[in-house]
Design a protein around this motif. Structure first.
Motif, PDB file in Angstrom:
ATOM      1  N   ALA A   1       0.848  -1.189   0.000  1.00 49.08           N
ATOM      2  CA  ALA A   1       0.000   0.000   0.000  1.00 49.08           C
ATOM      3  C   ALA A   1       0.885   1.240   0.000  1.00 49.08           C
ATOM      4  O   ALA A   1       2.105   1.155   0.180  1.00 49.08           O
ATOM      5  CB  ALA A   1      -0.934  -0.002   1.216  1.00 49.08           C
ATOM      6  N   TRP A   2       0.245   2.421  -0.174  1.00 50.43           N
ATOM      7  CA  TRP A   2       1.006   3.655  -0.394  1.00 50.43           C
ATOM      8  C   TRP A   2       0.372   4.840   0.324  1.00 50.43           C
ATOM      9  O   TRP A   2      -0.839   4.872   0.540  1.00 50.43           O
ATOM     10  CB  TRP A   2       1.084   3.948  -1.892  1.00 50.43           C
ATOM     11  N   PHE A   3       1.213   5.821   0.635  1.00 50.27           N
ATOM     12  CA  PHE A   3       0.774   7.056   1.282  1.00 50.27           C
ATOM     13  C   PHE A   3       1.492   8.210   0.589  1.00 50.27           C
ATOM     14  O   PHE A   3       2.722   8.209   0.482  1.00 50.27           O
ATOM     15  CB  PHE A   3       1.122   7.029   2.773  1.00 50.27           C
ATOM     16  N   ALA A   4       0.718   9.191   0.093  1.00 50.68           N
ATOM     17  CA  ALA A   4       1.319  10.338  -0.586  1.00 50.68           C
ATOM     18  C   ALA A   4       0.375  11.524  -0.508  1.00 50.68           C
ATOM     19  O   ALA A   4      -0.844  11.357  -0.385  1.00 50.68           O
ATOM     20  CB  ALA A   4       1.606   9.996  -2.054  1.00 50.68           C
ATOM     21  N   ASP A   5       0.947  12.720  -0.607  1.00 51.13           N
ATOM     22  CA  ASP A   5       0.141  13.941  -0.547  1.00 51.13           C
ATOM     23  C   ASP A   5      -0.760  13.971   0.687  1.00 51.13           C
ATOM     24  O   ASP A   5      -1.926  14.357   0.617  1.00 51.13           O
ATOM     25  CB  ASP A   5      -0.716  14.095  -1.815  1.00 51.13           C
ATOM     26  N   HIS A   6      -0.233  13.511   1.813  1.00 50.44           N
ATOM     27  CA  HIS A   6      -0.938  13.539   3.098  1.00 50.44           C
ATOM     28  C   HIS A   6      -2.196  12.664   3.105  1.00 50.44           C
ATOM     29  O   HIS A   6      -3.131  12.925   3.870  1.00 50.44           O
ATOM     30  CB  HIS A   6      -1.316  14.976   3.476  1.00 50.44           C
ATOM     31  N   GLN A   7      -2.218  11.629   2.273  1.00 53.00           N
ATOM     32  CA  GLN A   7      -3.372  10.746   2.282  1.00 53.00           C
ATOM     33  C   GLN A   7      -2.973   9.313   1.974  1.00 53.00           C
ATOM     34  O   GLN A   7      -1.998   9.061   1.263  1.00 53.00           O
ATOM     35  CB  GLN A   7      -4.431  11.216   1.278  1.00 53.00           C
ATOM     36  N   TYR A   8      -3.749   8.390   2.537  1.00 49.63           N
ATOM     37  CA  TYR A   8      -3.552   6.965   2.293  1.00 49.63           C
ATOM     38  C   TYR A   8      -4.175   6.622   0.951  1.00 49.63           C
ATOM     39  O   TYR A   8      -5.373   6.858   0.733  1.00 49.63           O
ATOM     40  CB  TYR A   8      -4.205   6.164   3.418  1.00 49.63           C
ATOM     41  N   LEU A   9      -3.391   6.066   0.030  1.00 46.29           N
ATOM     42  CA  LEU A   9      -3.874   5.794  -1.317  1.00 46.29           C
ATOM     43  C   LEU A   9      -4.540   4.437  -1.451  1.00 46.29           C
ATOM     44  O   LEU A   9      -5.224   4.178  -2.436  1.00 46.29           O
ATOM     45  CB  LEU A   9      -2.710   5.880  -2.312  1.00 46.29           C
ATOM     46  N   GLY A  10      -4.322   3.556  -0.475  1.00 41.65           N
ATOM     47  CA  GLY A  10      -4.938   2.238  -0.515  1.00 41.65           C
ATOM     48  C   GLY A  10      -3.961   1.142  -0.902  1.00 41.65           C
ATOM     49  O   GLY A  10      -2.762   1.375  -1.111  1.00 41.65           O
ATOM     50  N   VAL A  11      -4.491  -0.063  -1.020  1.00 38.77           N
ATOM     51  CA  VAL A  11      -3.701  -1.255  -1.352  1.00 38.77           C
ATOM     52  C   VAL A  11      -3.604  -1.400  -2.864  1.00 38.77           C
ATOM     53  O   VAL A  11      -4.613  -1.388  -3.570  1.00 38.77           O
ATOM     54  CB  VAL A  11      -4.329  -2.511  -0.732  1.00 38.77           C
ATOM     55  N   SER A  12      -2.386  -1.539  -3.357  1.00 43.25           N
ATOM     56  CA  SER A  12      -2.170  -1.715  -4.794  1.00 43.25           C
ATOM     57  C   SER A  12      -1.991  -3.178  -5.179  1.00 43.25           C
ATOM     58  O   SER A  12      -2.282  -3.566  -6.313  1.00 43.25           O
ATOM     59  CB  SER A  12      -0.931  -0.936  -5.236  1.00 43.25           C
ATOM     60  N   HIS A  13      -1.490  -3.999  -4.257  1.00 43.66           N
ATOM     61  CA  HIS A  13      -1.211  -5.398  -4.552  1.00 43.66           C
ATOM     62  C   HIS A  13      -1.624  -6.281  -3.382  1.00 43.66           C
ATOM     63  O   HIS A  13      -1.462  -5.899  -2.218  1.00 43.66           O
ATOM     64  CB  HIS A  13       0.285  -5.612  -4.805  1.00 43.66           C
ATOM     65  N   GLN A  14      -2.107  -7.468  -3.704  1.00 50.78           N
ATOM     66  CA  GLN A  14      -2.448  -8.473  -2.707  1.00 50.78           C
ATOM     67  C   GLN A  14      -1.811  -9.803  -3.100  1.00 50.78           C
ATOM     68  O   GLN A  14      -1.342  -9.973  -4.221  1.00 50.78           O
ATOM     69  CB  GLN A  14      -3.962  -8.619  -2.594  1.00 50.78           C
ATOM     70  N   GLY A  15      -1.813 -10.736  -2.158  1.00 48.39           N
ATOM     71  CA  GLY A  15      -1.289 -12.068  -2.454  1.00 48.39           C
ATOM     72  C   GLY A  15       0.217 -12.159  -2.544  1.00 48.39           C
ATOM     73  O   GLY A  15       0.751 -13.084  -3.160  1.00 48.39           O
ATOM     74  N   ILE A  16       0.927 -11.211  -1.927  1.00 49.00           N
ATOM     75  CA  ILE A  16       2.392 -11.251  -1.950  1.00 49.00           C
ATOM     76  C   ILE A  16       2.877 -12.355  -1.022  1.00 49.00           C
ATOM     77  O   ILE A  16       2.490 -12.411   0.143  1.00 49.00           O
ATOM     78  CB  ILE A  16       2.975  -9.892  -1.536  1.00 49.00           C
ATOM     79  N   GLN A  17       3.743 -13.218  -1.536  1.00 50.70           N
ATOM     80  CA  GLN A  17       4.219 -14.370  -0.765  1.00 50.70           C
ATOM     81  C   GLN A  17       5.724 -14.532  -0.911  1.00 50.70           C
ATOM     82  O   GLN A  17       6.338 -13.975  -1.814  1.00 50.70           O
ATOM     83  CB  GLN A  17       3.519 -15.644  -1.239  1.00 50.70           C
ATOM     84  N   GLY A  18       6.292 -15.343   0.004  1.00 52.89           N
ATOM     85  CA  GLY A  18       7.724 -15.603  -0.040  1.00 52.89           C
ATOM     86  C   GLY A  18       8.514 -14.507   0.637  1.00 52.89           C
ATOM     87  O   GLY A  18       7.975 -13.689   1.386  1.00 52.89           O
ATOM     88  N   GLU A  19       9.804 -14.473   0.368  1.00 48.23           N
ATOM     89  CA  GLU A  19      10.660 -13.403   0.877  1.00 48.23           C
ATOM     90  C   GLU A  19      10.810 -12.353  -0.214  1.00 48.23           C
ATOM     91  O   GLU A  19      11.268 -12.657  -1.322  1.00 48.23           O
ATOM     92  CB  GLU A  19      12.034 -13.928   1.273  1.00 48.23           C
ATOM     93  N   VAL A  20      10.413 -11.122   0.093  1.00 51.50           N
ATOM     94  CA  VAL A  20      10.477 -10.058  -0.912  1.00 51.50           C
ATOM     95  C   VAL A  20      11.355  -8.916  -0.428  1.00 51.50           C
ATOM     96  O   VAL A  20      11.501  -8.672   0.769  1.00 51.50           O
ATOM     97  CB  VAL A  20       9.067  -9.533  -1.276  1.00 51.50           C
TER      98      VAL A  20
END
Length: 210
Positions: free
Chosen positions: A144-163
């Motif tokens: 997820a991301w935060f910019a311009d003083h606001q939470y932008l939400g979740v962009s990706h789901q299902g991330i697994q393993g070591e990243v």
């Protein structure tokens, strides 16, 4: 602490040959002016659990046509011929295209909408500021991301393993900084029986004479 931030900074041993790290700034990478090449760098440390926060500084004038930021496994490529969005292009990485405003995984949209943030109707509608935050939640498997003083939400789901946090760029002389701001430990999930016992005791105590 600075010591912890340095431990999570860009990895000088895990980068495209066209990427160099600034000698006077351990948190900043610089891409050499090489034509027809897309180049990446990964951080020193990967994550399998917990929630982690990163501050990313990428001047908008230094992004070019394919400015990607996100996470990837050790199997994610670090260099490719031509110009492409390398982070997010394969099953081994999850990336946000700062110019096209697309959240990609395996080369496909992953935010549930053609653009991210999903409130956008055209990618020229908003410019991602020079500095923004990336939130990696490995317990939920989300980015997820935060910019311009606001939470932008979740962009990706299902991330697994070591990243590992990654960026890929095609812009000569561009400089991208990443600073690790800290984390929260993995979520401790109590058994239902334990939670029920706590609630029963709380209810009994509320009935006790004062």
């Amino acid at each position: 602490s600075r010591e912890e931030a340095v431990a999570h900074a860009w990895n000088p041993e895990d980068r495209s040959p066209n990427v160099e790290l600034k000698a006077d700034d351990l948190f900043t990478m610089r891409r050499r002016p090489v034509a027809q090449s897309t180049d990446c760098v990964r951080t020193k440390m990967g994550f399998t659990s917990g929630t982690h926060l990163f501050k990313i500084t990428w001047p908008s004038r230094q992004r070019g046509t394919h400015a990607m930021v996100g996470v990837g496994t050790l199997a994610a490529e670090l260099q490719a011929d031509g110009y492409k969005g390398l982070v997010g292009d394969s099953v081994n990485s999850w990336g946000w295209d700062l110019g096209r405003k697309q959240a990609l995984h395996a080369g496909r949209d992953s935010a549930g909408a053609p653009l991210f943030p999903t409130s956008l109707t055209h990618h020229h509608q908003w410019i991602v500021p020079d500095q923004f935050l990336m939130i990696l939640d490995m317990d939920a498997g989300t980015l997820a991301w935060f910019a311009d003083h606001q939470y932008l939400g979740v962009s990706h789901q299902g991330i697994q393993g070591e990243v590992f946090p990654m960026v890929s760029t095609v812009w000569g002389h561009c400089e991208v900084s990443l600073v690790y701001l800290g984390s929260s430990p993995p979520i401790l999930v109590h058994p239902l029986k334990t939670l029920a016992k706590v609630e029963v005791l709380r209810a009994l105590n509320s009935l006790s004479p004062t």
